[in-house]
Design an enzyme around this catalytic site. Structure first.
Site: not given
Ligand code: AMP
Ligand code: ZN
Length: 138
Positions: A99, A101
């Site tokens: 993903h 950001h």
């Molecule tokens: P990363 O550290 O790049 O893997 O970021 C994962 C992101 O996913 C974090 O910023 C979380 O806040 C976000 N996240 C986790 N669960 C959910 C969810 N159910 N809906 C939306 N965002 C999420």
């Protein structure tokens, strides 16, 4: 993948604020945003790592992230944006579904940049040579 939180959002098994989706890409608000509007853009296919992402999907994900960023800046009054992709646990990836950001920014919003650490004598040239060599052999 059945135990992937992002696959569950894609399958509408758990809720999210979806802001865009088409047949291959989805974008939804991060549940724990740096700022309101912090959005995640990802392929609907479960791929853990950016390095595994097929290049034909890569372009679509990039174009979606770019469009979102343009909307933040040109339509929603933001002054800039960060595009961040944490790839692998060592780089801070928590959710193992690739993903991007997209984080809308304003001057003085309090989010600090990562620290630059500089190079020691000769280290920059040596590192450049190592990367060029690895690239040429890949
Ligand atoms: P990363 O550290 O790049 O893997 O970021 C994962 C992101 O996913 C974090 O910023 C979380 O806040 C976000 N996240 C986790 N669960 C959910 C969810 N159910 N809906 C939306 N965002 C999420
Ligand atoms: Zn997934």
């Amino acid at each position: 993948m059945s135990d992937c939180v992002f696959c569950k959002i894609i399958a509408k098994q758990i809720p999210a604020q979806i802001v865009f989706e088409n047949e291959s890409i989805i974008a939804f608000l991060d549940i724990n945003p740096v700022h309101p509007g912090h959005t995640l853009v990802l392929p609907k296919t479960h791929v853990e790592s950016f390095t595994d992402l097929p290049s034909e999907i890569c372009g679509g994900v990039g174009a979606t992230a770019q469009k979102l960023m343009k909307v933040f800046i040109e339509k929603m009054g933001y002054e800039g944006a960060n595009l961040i992709q944490n790839n692998g646990a060592a780089a801070g990836q928590v959710v193992p579904h690739v993903h991007f950001h997209v984080i809308p920014r304003k001057k003085g919003d309090g989010l600090v940049h990562w620290p630059g650490r500089g190079y020691e004598n000769g280290q920059e040239a040596m590192t450049g040579a190592q990367v060029r060599s690895a690239l040429s052999e890949f």
